[in-house]
Design a protein around this motif. Structure first.
Motif, PDB file in Angstrom:
ATOM      1  N   ARG A  23      13.873  39.834   0.541  1.00 56.54           N
ATOM      2  CA  ARG A  23      13.120  38.984   1.543  1.00 56.54           C
ATOM      3  C   ARG A  23      11.627  38.542   0.979  1.00 56.54           C
ATOM      4  NH1 ARG A  23      17.091  41.676   2.955  1.00 56.54           N
ATOM      5  NH2 ARG A  23      18.054  41.093   5.026  1.00 56.54           N
ATOM      6  N   ALA A  74      16.086  50.884  12.777  1.00 57.65           N
ATOM      7  CA  ALA A  74      14.849  51.710  12.779  1.00 57.65           C
ATOM      8  C   ALA A  74      13.870  50.725  11.838  1.00 57.65           C
ATOM      9  CB  ALA A  74      14.977  53.187  11.825  1.00 57.65           C
ATOM     10  N   ARG A  95      14.609  37.390  19.423  1.00 57.28           N
ATOM     11  CA  ARG A  95      16.016  36.878  18.851  1.00 57.28           C
ATOM     12  C   ARG A  95      17.059  38.062  18.802  1.00 57.28           C
ATOM     13  NH1 ARG A  95      13.585  36.400  12.833  1.00 57.28           N
ATOM     14  NH2 ARG A  95      15.156  37.253  11.752  1.00 57.28           N
ATOM     15  N   LYS A 112       8.616  34.366  -0.174  1.00 54.85           N
ATOM     16  CA  LYS A 112       7.037  34.228   0.164  1.00 54.85           C
ATOM     17  C   LYS A 112       6.486  33.410  -1.360  1.00 54.85           C
ATOM     18  CE  LYS A 112       7.038  38.348   3.424  1.00 54.85           C
ATOM     19  NZ  LYS A 112       7.967  37.660   4.192  1.00 54.85           N
ATOM     20  N   GLU A 138      22.467  52.602  17.771  1.00 56.04           N
ATOM     21  CA  GLU A 138      22.543  54.110  17.930  1.00 56.04           C
ATOM     22  C   GLU A 138      21.721  54.231  19.361  1.00 56.04           C
ATOM     23  OE1 GLU A 138      20.915  55.244  14.185  1.00 56.04           O
ATOM     24  OE2 GLU A 138      22.499  56.886  14.279  1.00 56.04           O
ATOM     25  N   ALA A 146      17.131  45.614  15.680  1.00 52.58           N
ATOM     26  CA  ALA A 146      18.166  45.606  14.446  1.00 52.58           C
ATOM     27  C   ALA A 146      18.097  46.905  13.627  1.00 52.58           C
ATOM     28  CB  ALA A 146      17.691  44.509  13.643  1.00 52.58           C
ATOM     29  N   GLU A 189      23.555  51.296   7.740  1.00 50.25           N
ATOM     30  CA  GLU A 189      22.521  52.107   7.036  1.00 50.25           C
ATOM     31  C   GLU A 189      23.092  52.549   5.448  1.00 50.25           C
ATOM     32  OE1 GLU A 189      23.585  52.473  10.129  1.00 50.25           O
ATOM     33  OE2 GLU A 189      21.812  53.363  11.224  1.00 50.25           O
ATOM     34  N   GLY A 235      19.736  51.910  13.745  1.00 49.47           N
ATOM     35  CA  GLY A 235      19.133  52.636  14.792  1.00 49.47           C
ATOM     36  C   GLY A 235      19.321  52.082  16.345  1.00 49.47           C
TER      37      GLY A 235
HETATM   38  N1  3HC Z   1      12.890  47.455   9.552  1.00 46.04           N
HETATM   39  C1  3HC Z   1      11.732  46.733   9.353  1.00 46.04           C
HETATM   40  N2  3HC Z   1      11.688  45.317   8.881  1.00 46.04           N
HETATM   41  C2  3HC Z   1      12.675  44.761   9.125  1.00 46.04           C
HETATM   42  C3  3HC Z   1      14.132  45.174   9.461  1.00 46.04           C
HETATM   43  C4  3HC Z   1      14.207  46.770   9.557  1.00 46.04           C
HETATM   44  N3  3HC Z   1      15.081  47.416  10.125  1.00 46.04           N
HETATM   45  N4  3HC Z   1      15.122  44.308   9.625  1.00 46.04           N
HETATM   46  C5  3HC Z   1      14.413  43.159   9.415  1.00 46.04           C
HETATM   47  N5  3HC Z   1      13.001  43.362   9.022  1.00 46.04           N
HETATM   48  C6  3HC Z   1      12.195  42.253   8.613  1.00 46.04           C
HETATM   49  C7  3HC Z   1      12.371  41.676   7.344  1.00 46.04           C
HETATM   50  O1  3HC Z   1      11.791  42.545   6.255  1.00 46.04           O
HETATM   51  C8  3HC Z   1      11.733  40.336   7.507  1.00 46.04           C
HETATM   52  O2  3HC Z   1      10.333  40.597   7.527  1.00 46.04           O
HETATM   53  P1  3HC Z   1       9.576  39.546   6.874  1.00 46.04           P
HETATM   54  O3  3HC Z   1       9.498  38.419   7.784  1.00 46.04           O
HETATM   55  O4  3HC Z   1       8.105  40.084   6.572  1.00 46.04           O
HETATM   56  O5  3HC Z   1      10.117  39.105   5.336  1.00 46.04           O
HETATM   57  C9  3HC Z   1      11.958  40.175   9.005  1.00 46.04           C
HETATM   58  O6  3HC Z   1      12.223  41.315   9.543  1.00 46.04           O
HETATM   59  C10 3HC Z   1      13.065  39.089   9.331  1.00 46.04           C
HETATM   60  O7  3HC Z   1      14.377  39.735   8.502  1.00 46.04           O
HETATM   61  P2  3HC Z   1      15.193  38.792   7.714  1.00 46.04           P
HETATM   62  O8  3HC Z   1      14.472  37.780   7.001  1.00 46.04           O
HETATM   63  O9  3HC Z   1      16.421  39.594   7.085  1.00 46.04           O
HETATM   64  O10 3HC Z   1      15.862  37.844   8.910  1.00 46.04           O
HETATM   65  P3  3HC Z   1      17.345  37.566   9.253  1.00 46.04           P
HETATM   66  O11 3HC Z   1      17.313  36.691  10.627  1.00 46.04           O
HETATM   67  O12 3HC Z   1      17.980  36.822   7.978  1.00 46.04           O
HETATM   68  O13 3HC Z   1      18.286  38.740   9.235  1.00 46.04           O
HETATM   69  C11 3HC Z   1      18.588  41.108  10.143  1.00 46.04           C
HETATM   70  C12 3HC Z   1      18.074  39.523  10.645  1.00 46.04           C
HETATM   71  C13 3HC Z   1      20.292  40.678  10.091  1.00 46.04           C
HETATM   72  C14 3HC Z   1      18.506  41.925  11.456  1.00 46.04           C
HETATM   73  C15 3HC Z   1      18.484  41.415   8.857  1.00 46.04           C
HETATM   74  O14 3HC Z   1      17.036  41.565   8.959  1.00 46.04           O
HETATM   75  C16 3HC Z   1      18.799  42.854   8.732  1.00 46.04           C
HETATM   76  O15 3HC Z   1      20.074  43.054   8.224  1.00 46.04           O
HETATM   77  N6  3HC Z   1      18.073  43.844   8.659  1.00 46.04           N
HETATM   78  C17 3HC Z   1      18.269  45.151   8.375  1.00 46.04           C
HETATM   79  C18 3HC Z   1      19.203  45.996   9.522  1.00 46.04           C
HETATM   80  C19 3HC Z   1      19.514  47.416   9.013  1.00 46.04           C
HETATM   81  O16 3HC Z   1      19.741  47.604   8.092  1.00 46.04           O
HETATM   82  N7  3HC Z   1      19.373  48.143  10.047  1.00 46.04           N
HETATM   83  C20 3HC Z   1      19.476  49.533   9.896  1.00 46.04           C
HETATM   84  C21 3HC Z   1      17.986  50.112   9.522  1.00 46.04           C
HETATM   85  S1  3HC Z   1      18.286  51.954   9.073  1.00 46.04           S
HETATM   86  C22 3HC Z   1      18.433  52.622  10.655  1.00 46.04           C
HETATM   87  O17 3HC Z   1      18.283  52.345  11.696  1.00 46.04           O
HETATM   88  C23 3HC Z   1      18.159  54.194  10.295  1.00 46.04           C
HETATM   89  C24 3HC Z   1      18.558  54.890  11.613  1.00 46.04           C
HETATM   90  O18 3HC Z   1      20.012  55.198  11.558  1.00 46.04           O
HETATM   91  C25 3HC Z   1      17.924  56.210  12.033  1.00 46.04           C
END
Ligand code: 3HC
Length: 696
Positions: free
Chosen positions: A277, A63, A57, A281, A105, A61, A125, A102
C-alpha cells in the motif's frame, strides 16, 4: 462515548454505527465505543434491540493491524465480542463492503447477521500469518462445520453475501436500504419477544462429529510446505472448538493467536501488506492522471500479447501492432490463447471474452495509433530497434499521448531523447507471464512529467497490479537485484557449489524456484546478450564468472533447447547434468580455484547479502524511493517468499551489523561486488533499520 462509534435510537432500536475511516478498523477507540454502546443499550429501557452497522465504505475490515506488536489496550477484541454476544437484547449486525477478520468476528458475535448483496465477508487473517483471534475459530465452525470454516480460514479468501447465506454464515441478504431493513428486523424480533441467540450456544455445524473430525484430518494432511505457523494452528483451534467447552476454546485460540502474532512469519506478511500500500505513496500522487481509453501495444510476442490481454481485461480498447501479417496473426493468436486460459480458470466468461475481442484491433502500421491515449512498446530488447519505434511514435501520436516502453534494462532517457516530447515518455515494465505477475515497475525518466507518472500508477490500479516507482538505471530495481543475486550464485558455483545445491538451498529459503531453474525457464541467451552488451563497461577488477557464457556457447539455452543448467527429457522433466558439472569444474581449474565444501547456510547468506547490498545501493542512488518498495518488487515480481517480507525486511530481522559484517568477510574476494553500500555505516552508527526509512 468515543466518537469512533455513533449511537442513535429509533423505533426502540439502538443503532450503533462504527465510524473510523478508511476501513473502520477496530482500533482502540472503536472497541471502547462498542463496549460502551452495548452497556448503554442494556441500561436504556427504551432500547429493545441493537443494530451494529458502519458508516462509510465498509463494515469493519478487521482489527487495526497497526496496533499489533504494541502494548495491548483494554478492551481487547475478544472481550468486545463476548460483551456483544452476552447482550440481553437481540443484536443484529448489518454488513456492507468488506466485513473481514475481526470485523466479521464482531458480526459472528452478534445474534443475527444481514448483509447487502454486494457485501463480502471473510477471515483473511492467515494472509497476515495469524488466525482469527476474537472467537472466529470457535464461532465459525459452530455455524457452518469444520470443512467450510477451514476453507474460509485457510485460504483467507472472502466470499460473497449469497454464498455466505447459503452456507448458514449469515441470515439474510438485502438488495438495498440495509440499515432500514436491519432496524425492521430488530423491531420484528423485539415484537415477537425473541431474545438473544448467542453463537456460542449453537451446534448447527457440529451435528456430525465424524465428518467434523474427517475435515480436520484432511486439512492437516493437506498442509503444504513451507510450514508456516498459522495454518496448523487454525486447524488445532477448529478441532478445539469441537472438543472443548466454548470458553476453553477461546482461551486455546488466544494462546495460538499470541504465538502467531509474535512470529517472524507474521511480521514479514504484515510488512508485505503495508509495503504494497505504501508503494502507491509517490511524490506525484496528487497529480491528475491522463485519461486512457485506447491503448496501443507494439509487439505481439509473449510480453506484448500478455500486456494486450490485461489491458483488454481492464476495459480498454487495444490496438496491437506487428511488423507483418504472420507476426500479427501470431500475436492475436497468443491473446486468444490467454483468453481461453482465463475462461478455463473461471476468471472470465465467454461473453466477456467476446466483448473484449470486439475491442481488440490489429494493425501493421503505427499510424493506427494516431488517436491512442497511451502506447506500450514491447519489442525485442534492442536499443536501435526501440529508438526507431519511438521516432515513429513521436511522428504519429497525438499531443499528450503517453509513450511507454516495456524495456527491462535499457536507458529510458535515451529513448525519450529521440522524441520531441521526453516529458511524455515513461517505462512500464511488466513481468512474465503478464496475467499472473502482480508487479509493474513504473520507470521515471529525468524529464517524465508528473502526470505521466500518475497515469502509470492509475493504469496499474486498473490492471490490478502493484506499481512501484523506479528511477532509470541498468535493470531498474528488480533486475539490478536479480543480477546481484545471480552474481553471488555464480561465485558460489565457481567456488565449489553445484547449481542444484544452490537451487535447493534457495527453495528451502522459500523461493518457488532456484536461480538456475529460473534461468533455464527464461532462457540463458537473454542474460548472455546483456553481458555481451555491457562487456566494454565491465570493471577489470571485478570478478567475472563465465560459466553461463560457456553454456550458451555450447548452445544450451535452457528449457527451450532441451539443455541448460539442467537436462530436460521429452516430457519436460529436469535432471542434473554431469556435463554441466564437468564444464564448471573446467572453469574452476582454468582459474586455479580449488573447490571447497559450501553449506546451504552460506549459500543463503551470500545470496541474501548480495540482494540487500544492491538494494542499499539503489536507495543510495535514489533509484528506489524507500526500502519497502524494493521488498514489494522482489515479492511481487521475483518470487521472494512473502512471509519473509522481502530482502530489506529480512535484513532488518537479521540485524544491520550482521549483514555488514558478512559483506566485510566477503569483500576480499571481489572489492567491487562485495563492497558494502555507503549507507550501512551511517545506519549502524545511528542504530537505524531499513524500516525506519519506509515512512513518507
Ligand atoms: N488495519 C489497519 N489499516 C488497514 C486495515 C486494517 N485491518 N485494512 C486496511 N487498512 C488501511 C490500509 O493500510 C490503507 O491505508 P493507507 O490509505 O494509509 O494506505 C487503507 O486502510 C485503505 O486500504 P486499501 O488501500 O487496502 O483499500 P482497498 O479498498 O483496496 O481494500 C480492504 C480494502 C479489502 C479492506 C483491504 O484494505 C484489506 O484487505 N484489508 C485487510 C483486511 C484484513 O486482513 N483483516 C484482518 C485483520 S487481522 C484481524 O482482524 C485479527 C483479528 O482476528 C483479531
Amino acid at each position: 462515548m468515543a466518537q469512533a462509534v455513533g449511537w442513535t435510537v429509533r423505533d426502540g432500536v439502538a443503532v450503533v454505527s462504527v465510524d473510523n475511516p478508511p476501513v473502520n478498523a477496530l482500533g482502540h477507540a472503536v472497541r471502547r465505543g462498542l463496549v460502551d454502546a452495548i452497556a448503554v443499550a442494556e441500561a436504556d429501557s427504551r432500547v429493545r434491540a441493537v443494530v451494529i452497522a458502519a458508516a462509510g465504505r465498509t463494515f469493519p475490515a478487521g482489527a487495526d493491524i497497526r496496533e499489533f506488536g504494541k502494548p495491548p489496550e483494554d478492551p481487547w477484541l475478544p472481550e468486545v465480542c463476548d460483551r456483544i454476544e452476552a447482550c440481553s437484547k437481540p443484536v443484529i449486525a448489518a454488513l456492507h463492503g468488506t466485513a473481514l477478520g475481526g470485523g466479521f468476528e464482531v458480526a459472528l458475535a452478534a445474534h443475527y447477521r444481514i448483509a447487502l448483496a454486494s457485501a463480502r465477508v471473510g477471515l483473511p487473517e492467515v494472509t497476515l500469518g495469524i488466525l482469527p483471534g476474537a472467537g472466529g475459530t470457535q464461532r465459525t465452525p459452530r455455524l457452518i462445520g469444520a470443512e467450510q470454516a477451514l476453507r474460509l480460514m485457510l485460504t483467507g479468501k472472502p466470499i460473497g453475501a449469497a454464498e455466505a447465506m447459503a452456507m448458514g454464515l449469515i441470515d439474510g441478504v438485502v438488495e438495498d436500504d440495509l440499515l432500514e431493513q436491519a432496524v425492521a428486523l430488530a423491531v420484528m424480533l423485539a415484537d415477537e419477544g425473541k431474545g438473544p441467540r448467542p453463537t456460542r450456544d449453537r451446534r448447527d455445524g457440529m451435528r456430525d462429529p465424524v465428518a467434523y473430525e474427517a475435515a480436520i484430518k484432511a486439512a492437516r494432511d493437506g498442509l503444504k510446505a513451507p510450514r508456516l505457523p498459522a495454518p496448523g494452528r487454525i486447524i488445532d483451534c477448529v478441532e478445539a472448538a469441537l472438543l472443548l467447552p466454548f470458553d476453553n476454546g477461546l482461551a486455546f485460540e488466544r494462546a495460538a493467536f499470541e504465538d502467531c502474532v509474535t512470529s517472524p512469519e507474521s511480521a514479514g506478511l504484515r510488512h508485505a501488506f503495508f509495503a504494497e500500500r505504501r508503494a502507491a505513496k509517490i511524490p506525484e500522487a496528487k497529480e491528475t492522471p491522463r485519461p486512457v481509453g485506447h491503448a496501443g501495444v507494439i509487439g505481439g510476442g509473449l510480453m506484448g500479447a500478455g500486456i494486450a490481454h490485461v489491458l483488454l481485461g481492464a476495459g480498454l480498447r487495444v490496438t496491437l501492432i506487428e511488423r507483418d501479417r504472420d507476426a500479427l496473426a501470431g500475436g492475436l493468436q497468443r491473446v486468444a490463447v490467454m483468453e481461453e486460459q482465463a475462461i478455463a480458470r473461471g476468471k472470465m466468461t465467454e461473453k466477456e471474452r467476446d466483448a473484449q475481442w470486439a475491442r481488440l484491433f490489429g494493425a501493421l502500421d503505427v499510424g493506427a495509433l494516431a488517436e491512442a491515449d497511451l502506447v506500450i512498446e514491447a519489442v525485442y530488447e534492442d536499443e536501435a530497434l526501440k529508438a526507431g519505434i519511438f521516432r515513429e511514435l513521436d511522428r504519429v501520436m497525438r499531443p499528450g499521448a503517453v509513450l511507454a516502453t516495456n524495456t527491462s534494462y535499457l536507458d529510458i532517457d535515451q529513448l525519450a531523447r529521440v522524441t520531441s516530447r521526453p516529458a511524455d515518455v515513461i517505462g512500464l515494465h511488466f513481468f512474465s507471464p503478464v496475467p499472473a505477475m502482480k508487479l509493474l515497475e513504473v520507470v521515471v525518466g529525468a524529464q517524465t512529467a508528473p502526470d505521466v507518472v500518475a497515469t502509470g500508477f492509475e493504469l496499474a490500479k486498473q490492471l490490478g497490479k502493484v506499481a512501484v516507482r523506479a528511477g532509470v538505471c541498468d535493470g531498474f530495481i528488480g533486475n539490478r537485484i536479480l543480477t546481484a543475486y545471480r552474481t553471488a550464485a555464480d561465485f558460489l558455483l565457481e567456488d565449489g557449489a553445484t547449481p542444484y545445491q544452490v537451487d535447493a538451498a534457495m527453495r528451502a529459503f522459500g523461493f518457488p524456484l532456484g536461480p538456475y531453474q529460473v534461468l533455464d525457464m527464461t532462457g540463458l541467451d537473454i542474460s548472455w546478450a546483456r553481458r555481451q552488451r555491457l562487456a566494454g563497461t565491465r570493471d577489470p577488477r571485478a570478478r567475472y564468472v563465465a560459466i553461463g557464457d560457456r553454456l550458451c556457447e555450447a548452445g544450451w539455452f535452457g528449457r527451450k533447447s532441451g539443455r541448460g543448467y539442467y537436462r530436460y527429457d521429452a516430457a519436460g522433466s529436469a535432471s542434473e547434468d554431469p556435463e554441466v558439472l564437468a564444464l564448471i569444474a573446467a572453469e574452476r581449474e582454468a582459474k586455479g580455484i580449488v573447490a571447497r565444501t559450501i553449506g546451504d547456510d552460506e549459500i543463503r547468506d551470500r545470496c541474501l547479502c548480495a540482494m540487500v547490498n544492491e538494494g542499499a545501493r539503489l536507495l543510495g542512488e535514489g533509484i528506489a524511493l524507500r526500502p519497502s518498495d524494493i521488498d514489494v518488487v522482489m515479492l511481487a515480481g521475483y518470487g521472494y517468499p512473502r512471509w519473509r517480507g522481502g530482502p530489506m525486511q529480512t535484513a532488518d530481522q537479521r540485524g544491520m551489523l550482521q549483514i555488514r559484517n558478512l559483506l566485510a568477510d566477503y569483500v576480499g574476494e571481489d572489492p567491487i561486488f562485495w563492497a558494502p553500500a555507503a549507507i550501512f555505516e551511517e545506519m549502524i552508527k545511528y542504530g537505524r533499520k531499513f524500516s525506519d526509512m519506509d515512512e513518507g
